[in-house]
Design an enzyme around this catalytic site. Structure first.
Site, PDB file in Angstrom:
ATOM      1  N   TRP A  49      -7.290 -10.789  -4.419  1.00  0.00           N
ATOM      2  CA  TRP A  49      -8.085  -9.612  -4.074  1.00  0.00           C
ATOM      3  C   TRP A  49      -8.806  -9.261  -5.363  1.00  0.00           C
ATOM      4  O   TRP A  49      -8.195  -8.795  -6.317  1.00  0.00           O
ATOM      5  CB  TRP A  49      -7.185  -8.464  -3.622  1.00  0.00           C
ATOM      6  CG  TRP A  49      -7.936  -7.283  -3.090  1.00  0.00           C
ATOM      7  CD1 TRP A  49      -8.332  -7.060  -1.807  1.00  0.00           C
ATOM      8  CD2 TRP A  49      -8.366  -6.129  -3.835  1.00  0.00           C
ATOM      9  NE1 TRP A  49      -8.986  -5.858  -1.700  1.00  0.00           N
ATOM     10  CE2 TRP A  49      -9.028  -5.266  -2.925  1.00  0.00           C
ATOM     11  CE3 TRP A  49      -8.266  -5.739  -5.168  1.00  0.00           C
ATOM     12  CZ2 TRP A  49      -9.577  -4.040  -3.306  1.00  0.00           C
ATOM     13  CZ3 TRP A  49      -8.821  -4.526  -5.553  1.00  0.00           C
ATOM     14  CH2 TRP A  49      -9.464  -3.685  -4.626  1.00  0.00           C
ATOM     15  N   LYS A  97      -3.318  -4.975   1.802  1.00  0.00           N
ATOM     16  CA  LYS A  97      -2.244  -4.139   2.317  1.00  0.00           C
ATOM     17  C   LYS A  97      -1.493  -3.429   1.206  1.00  0.00           C
ATOM     18  O   LYS A  97      -1.042  -2.299   1.362  1.00  0.00           O
ATOM     19  CB  LYS A  97      -1.276  -4.996   3.131  1.00  0.00           C
ATOM     20  CG  LYS A  97      -0.173  -4.163   3.736  1.00  0.00           C
ATOM     21  CD  LYS A  97       0.094  -4.509   5.147  1.00  0.00           C
ATOM     22  CE  LYS A  97       0.924  -3.454   5.838  1.00  0.00           C
ATOM     23  NZ  LYS A  97       0.086  -2.336   6.313  1.00  0.00           N
ATOM     24  N   LYS A 108      -8.138   4.602  10.845  1.00  0.00           N
ATOM     25  CA  LYS A 108      -7.872   3.338  11.562  1.00  0.00           C
ATOM     26  C   LYS A 108      -9.181   2.712  12.008  1.00  0.00           C
ATOM     27  O   LYS A 108      -9.399   1.525  11.858  1.00  0.00           O
ATOM     28  CB  LYS A 108      -6.992   3.578  12.806  1.00  0.00           C
ATOM     29  CG  LYS A 108      -5.529   3.829  12.576  1.00  0.00           C
ATOM     30  CD  LYS A 108      -4.726   2.643  12.133  1.00  0.00           C
ATOM     31  CE  LYS A 108      -4.732   2.415  10.674  1.00  0.00           C
ATOM     32  NZ  LYS A 108      -4.079   3.182   9.718  1.00  0.00           N
ATOM     33  N   CYS A 150      -3.324  -9.223  -4.416  1.00  0.00           N
ATOM     34  CA  CYS A 150      -3.104 -10.584  -4.885  1.00  0.00           C
ATOM     35  C   CYS A 150      -1.653 -10.968  -4.586  1.00  0.00           C
ATOM     36  O   CYS A 150      -0.739 -10.168  -4.732  1.00  0.00           O
ATOM     37  CB  CYS A 150      -3.348 -10.781  -6.368  1.00  0.00           C
ATOM     38  SG  CYS A 150      -5.036 -10.502  -6.861  1.00  0.00           S
ATOM     39  N   ARG A 168      -2.095  -9.490   1.184  1.00  0.00           N
ATOM     40  CA  ARG A 168      -2.253  -8.831  -0.116  1.00  0.00           C
ATOM     41  C   ARG A 168      -3.646  -9.041  -0.716  1.00  0.00           C
ATOM     42  O   ARG A 168      -3.987  -8.462  -1.741  1.00  0.00           O
ATOM     43  CB  ARG A 168      -1.218  -9.389  -1.104  1.00  0.00           C
ATOM     44  CG  ARG A 168       0.207  -9.127  -0.699  1.00  0.00           C
ATOM     45  CD  ARG A 168       1.148  -9.759  -1.681  1.00  0.00           C
ATOM     46  NE  ARG A 168       1.139  -9.086  -2.949  1.00  0.00           N
ATOM     47  CZ  ARG A 168       1.919  -8.066  -3.281  1.00  0.00           C
ATOM     48  NH1 ARG A 168       2.785  -7.606  -2.404  1.00  0.00           N
ATOM     49  NH2 ARG A 168       1.854  -7.520  -4.463  1.00  0.00           N
ATOM     50  N   ASN A 171      -1.003 -11.438 -10.781  1.00  0.00           N
ATOM     51  CA  ASN A 171      -1.261 -10.287  -9.923  1.00  0.00           C
ATOM     52  C   ASN A 171      -1.222  -9.063 -10.821  1.00  0.00           C
ATOM     53  O   ASN A 171      -0.223  -8.817 -11.485  1.00  0.00           O
ATOM     54  CB  ASN A 171      -0.181 -10.215  -8.843  1.00  0.00           C
ATOM     55  CG  ASN A 171      -0.149  -8.874  -8.117  1.00  0.00           C
ATOM     56  OD1 ASN A 171       0.901  -8.438  -7.675  1.00  0.00           O
ATOM     57  ND2 ASN A 171      -1.271  -8.216  -7.990  1.00  0.00           N
ATOM     58  N   GLY A 172      -2.324  -8.307 -10.847  1.00  0.00           N
ATOM     59  CA  GLY A 172      -2.356  -7.108 -11.700  1.00  0.00           C
ATOM     60  C   GLY A 172      -3.672  -7.020 -12.431  1.00  0.00           C
ATOM     61  O   GLY A 172      -4.648  -7.686 -12.067  1.00  0.00           O
ATOM     62  N   GLU A 215     -11.272   1.373   8.964  1.00  0.00           N
ATOM     63  CA  GLU A 215     -10.668   0.202   8.324  1.00  0.00           C
ATOM     64  C   GLU A 215     -10.957  -1.093   9.063  1.00  0.00           C
ATOM     65  O   GLU A 215     -11.241  -2.102   8.445  1.00  0.00           O
ATOM     66  CB  GLU A 215      -9.138   0.351   8.277  1.00  0.00           C
ATOM     67  CG  GLU A 215      -8.622   1.286   7.228  1.00  0.00           C
ATOM     68  CD  GLU A 215      -7.093   1.382   7.290  1.00  0.00           C
ATOM     69  OE1 GLU A 215      -6.455   1.166   6.271  1.00  0.00           O
ATOM     70  OE2 GLU A 215      -6.551   1.688   8.374  1.00  0.00           O
ATOM     71  N   GLU A 248      -6.000  10.223  10.403  1.00  0.00           N
ATOM     72  CA  GLU A 248      -5.448   8.875  10.537  1.00  0.00           C
ATOM     73  C   GLU A 248      -6.211   8.076  11.603  1.00  0.00           C
ATOM     74  O   GLU A 248      -6.483   6.893  11.425  1.00  0.00           O
ATOM     75  CB  GLU A 248      -3.946   8.975  10.854  1.00  0.00           C
ATOM     76  CG  GLU A 248      -3.226   7.666  11.096  1.00  0.00           C
ATOM     77  CD  GLU A 248      -3.338   6.641   9.967  1.00  0.00           C
ATOM     78  OE1 GLU A 248      -3.792   6.984   8.871  1.00  0.00           O
ATOM     79  OE2 GLU A 248      -2.987   5.467  10.217  1.00  0.00           O
ATOM     80  N   HIS A 301     -18.503  24.687  10.211  1.00  0.00           N
ATOM     81  CA  HIS A 301     -19.064  25.091   8.916  1.00  0.00           C
ATOM     82  C   HIS A 301     -19.853  23.956   8.280  1.00  0.00           C
ATOM     83  O   HIS A 301     -19.862  23.824   7.060  1.00  0.00           O
ATOM     84  CB  HIS A 301     -17.941  25.553   7.982  1.00  0.00           C
ATOM     85  CG  HIS A 301     -17.204  26.737   8.518  1.00  0.00           C
ATOM     86  ND1 HIS A 301     -17.763  27.995   8.581  1.00  0.00           N
ATOM     87  CD2 HIS A 301     -15.969  26.851   9.062  1.00  0.00           C
ATOM     88  CE1 HIS A 301     -16.889  28.834   9.128  1.00  0.00           C
ATOM     89  NE2 HIS A 301     -15.794  28.151   9.435  1.00  0.00           N
TER      90      HIS A 301
HETATM   91  C1  G6P Z   1      -3.653   0.250   1.263  1.00  0.00           C
HETATM   92  C2  G6P Z   1      -3.452  -0.146   2.703  1.00  0.00           C
HETATM   93  C3  G6P Z   1      -3.227   1.096   3.558  1.00  0.00           C
HETATM   94  C4  G6P Z   1      -2.058   1.895   3.004  1.00  0.00           C
HETATM   95  C5  G6P Z   1      -2.272   2.257   1.536  1.00  0.00           C
HETATM   96  C6  G6P Z   1      -1.024   2.860   0.915  1.00  0.00           C
HETATM   97  O1  G6P Z   1      -4.854   0.911   1.115  1.00  0.00           O
HETATM   98  O2  G6P Z   1      -4.581  -0.864   3.180  1.00  0.00           O
HETATM   99  O3  G6P Z   1      -2.928   0.699   4.882  1.00  0.00           O
HETATM  100  O4  G6P Z   1      -1.897   3.056   3.761  1.00  0.00           O
HETATM  101  O5  G6P Z   1      -2.580   1.078   0.795  1.00  0.00           O
HETATM  102  O6  G6P Z   1      -0.030   1.885   0.907  1.00  0.00           O
HETATM  103  P1  G6P Z   1       1.506   2.175   0.834  1.00  0.00           P
HETATM  104  O7  G6P Z   1       2.146   0.828   0.843  1.00  0.00           O
HETATM  105  O8  G6P Z   1       1.739   2.894  -0.459  1.00  0.00           O
HETATM  106  O9  G6P Z   1       1.884   3.004   1.989  1.00  0.00           O
END
Ligand code: G6P
Length: 615
Positions: A75, A610, A492, A2, A27, A101-102, A495, A488, A511
């Site tokens: 969000w 994000k 990616k 948010c 956000r 926000n929260g 996501e 990672e 396994h």
């Molecule tokens: C969210 C984002 C990710 C990020 C994660 C941790 O899930 O979508 O891309 O890696 O938060 O965020 P930070 O800001 O703590 O690295």
């Protein structure tokens, strides 16, 4: 999670608010809204489900006048994304509007109490309870909006950053924060409020970061004043000058922020390294570590807490620190660590690794470790964010604003800082020889150029993406330093393309996971020339023997894997501990092009945000 924007000044607020929402859309983007007190004194609230663009379409023919307003991009936590649950929320009398926000943990109790007092609720959100509570207090005590918000802030339990306006006072915004960020920009007699500095920077570089437990009154006549919610005492205002530029917040000709951020990495890593390796290449200079040398020398253990992509970077950090410093490292999901009654104390260092510096779980894990006596160190990107402000020390990764929701340049920045930290502590402990330091430091310096080399494969990766766009599942395999790279790479892809992908240690695959392999399940295998190269080659053979297609990331000049894999992407040779900085680049590009081929919203993938400032 948010985004909040607010404006009070001499300009018309609407454009400033909407432009701010666009900047904060990363956000959360399931609905948005604005509330403004119009030039004729009406409180106008416009809301729409969907992106900020939907709000603009909805509002275009409405009364958009007014030089005071608040806005929100959501969000969803409580209540599905729809027009009613969108913020701003309004009090029963329709006089007070609020954005939040929260999450409010005791909203049910408060809602019940307010219902008994005759209040009715139109939305399913926790936020509406706060605005009704403010009105209830204001009416009952016949007090100012400021006093009512302050009292409400004392009664709610949870995390909040709120901004509130009252139709009867078009000259004032009240804002308060507890565990969710709020920044106030100041330019002469104009005030800009936002969840982070990105909506503010085009107007002013002078900002005030509100601290937890603080409430701000922004008043046309009296300017900005900040108070402590509990003690009611006035706080000293500390103005910070930001160095961010507006260009950093634009796409710069790229179709997506994510692609821009991938291609920016040679520059962002050069910035990250800048001034941190001495010109003779013999020393690493991270002042946040050097100033607390004793802590690093005497630590029994280092715990790294993180979430998402940062957690993957943390796993690479573990390898680096254990290799160079011989200090045991554990890597924990912040969300697990904070609730598992961890054994942590004075002789431990806790590193909070976070791009945004705002992730609620990481912040809470840090506070927990701090309360138990640990030395807490932050590695973050966003300057002035909550984590760096809560730590004893730390260092920034300095890769500039990352706007694409899928993290790319922050990941490589984090790994680079962790590599420098490991080298520095290792040298301080007498465990890293001068030759090793010089070799690895010089390789760190080469990374930006080597990444530019990897970009020459861009077209090939784009072609490869076409072949795999319609795969339903992917396996990503790697070992050692590149097991986290495999995790990672898979993240990616998930996501942004919504294709199911699993990252796995290459040898562990046999396994269980190997049962999934067939002609329809491609494997991306990181098989660079490292200390387990031959073993990884065997793992590739195991996949091939079961009819699986293999895309291999190999070291330049490799002929063995090339003869075996279906498709090969080469990365230049470098010290083994730095290979994730190179292998991650083709994986970022592959995920990006597959997602684009599938027509996905790459920068704002569904359901994600994000900066996750809620649990
Ligand atoms: C969210 C984002 C990710 C990020 C994660 C941790 O899930 O979508 O891309 O890696 O938060 O965020 P930070 O800001 O703590 O690295």
């Amino acid at each position: 999670m948010c985004g909040i924007v607010g404006y009070l000044g001499k300009q018309q607020a609407y454009q400033i608010l909407v432009q701010g929402l666009h900047r904060l859309e990363y956000r959360g983007y399931d609905s948005s809204g604005v509330a403004m007190i119009s030039d004729s004194g009406a409180l106008n609230i416009y809301k729409a489900k969907g992106k900020v663009k939907a709000l603009e379409d909805h509002a275009k023919d409405k009364d958009l006048s007014g030089s005071i307003g608040i806005a929100h991009t959501r969000w969803a936590t409580h209540g599905e994304p729809n027009d009613i649950n969108a913020h701003p929320h309004c009090s029963q009398s329709q006089n007070i509007a609020l954005v939040h926000n929260g999450t409010i943990e005791n909203y049910n109790v408060l809602k019940e109490a307010l219902t008994q007092q005759g209040y009715t609720f139109v939305s399913e959100t926790d936020t509406e309870v706060v605005v009704q509570l403010i009105e209830y207090i204001k009416t009952k005590n016949n007090c100012s909006l400021f006093d009512a918000v302050k009292e409400a802030a004392r009664q709610v339990v949870g995390a909040y950053a709120i901004a509130v306006i009252d139709k009867n006072n078009p000259d004032e915004i009240i804002a308060a924060r507890q565990s969710s960020p709020l920044v106030i920009g100041i330019k002469d007699d104009e005030y800009f409020l936002a969840s982070d500095a990105t909506p503010i920077i085009e107007y002013t570089n002078k900002v005030v970061y509100l601290n937890d437990g603080e409430i701000a009154v922004i008043n046309r006549k009296d300017g900005l004043r900040v108070f402590d919610i509990k003690s009611r005492s006035e706080a000293k205002i500390c103005i910070t000058e930001l160095k961010m530029s507006i260009e950093e917040l634009e796409k710069g000709g790229y179709p997506h922020f994510m692609l821009k951020e991938i291609f920016e990495q040679p520059k962002t890593l050069a910035d990250c390294i800048s001034g941190r390796i001495s010109s003779d290449g013999k020393r690493v200079v991270l002042s946040g570590v050097i100033e607390h040398k004793e802590k690093f020398l005497n630590a029994n253990r280092i715990i790294i807490v993180a979430c998402g992509t940062s957690w993957h970077a943390a796993l690479i950090g573990k390898h680096l620190i254990e290799d160079f410093c011989r200090t045991p490292v554990v890597v924990e999901y912040a969300s697990e660590f904070r609730y598992c009654n961890p054994v942590v104390g004075e002789n431990d260092i806790l590193i909070a690794l976070s791009q945004s510096g705002e992730t609620a779980d990481t912040l809470a894990a840090l506070e927990l470790a701090k309360s138990r006596g640990a030395f807490v160190f932050g590695i973050c990107n966003v300057i002035g964010s909550s984590i760096p402000r809560a730590t004893h020390s730390g260092c920034y990764i300095h890769v500039g604003p990352e706007i694409g929701v899928a993290s790319t340049k922050a990941f490589t920045g984090q790994v680079t800082v962790l590599a420098m930290l490991a080298l520095l502590v290792g040298q301080m402990k007498g465990l890293v020889s001068d030759e090793t330091l010089e070799k690895v430091a010089s390789d760190i310096r080469r990374v930006p150029l080597l990444i530019k080399d990897i970009f020459k494969m861009n077209d090939r990766i784009q072609d490869l993406a076409k072949i795999f766009t319609y795969a339903h599942n992917f396996l990503y395999l790697g070992r050692g330093y590149n097991y986290p790279s495999a995790l990672e790479g898979a993240l990616k892809l998930k996501e942004i393309s919504y294709i199911h992908a699993e990252g796995y240690p290459a040898a562990e695959m046999k396994h269980g996971t190997i049962a999934l392999i067939d002609n329809d399940m491609p494997s991306v295998v990181i098989a660079i020339k490292d200390n387990v190269y031959e073993k990884t080659v065997s793992n590739i053979q195991q996949v091939k023997a079961r009819g699986g297609k293999v895309v291999a990331i190999v070291t330049e000049g490799d002929t063995v894997v090339s003869g075996m894999a279906d498709y090969v992407l080469e990365v230049p040779e470098i010290s083994e501990c730095l290979t994730p900085l190179l292998t991650s680049i083709p994986l970022q590009l592959l995920a990006y092009y597959i997602a684009v081929n599938k027509g996905r919203n790459v920068d704002q993938p569904r359901n994600l945000a994000k900066s996750v400032t809620v649990e």
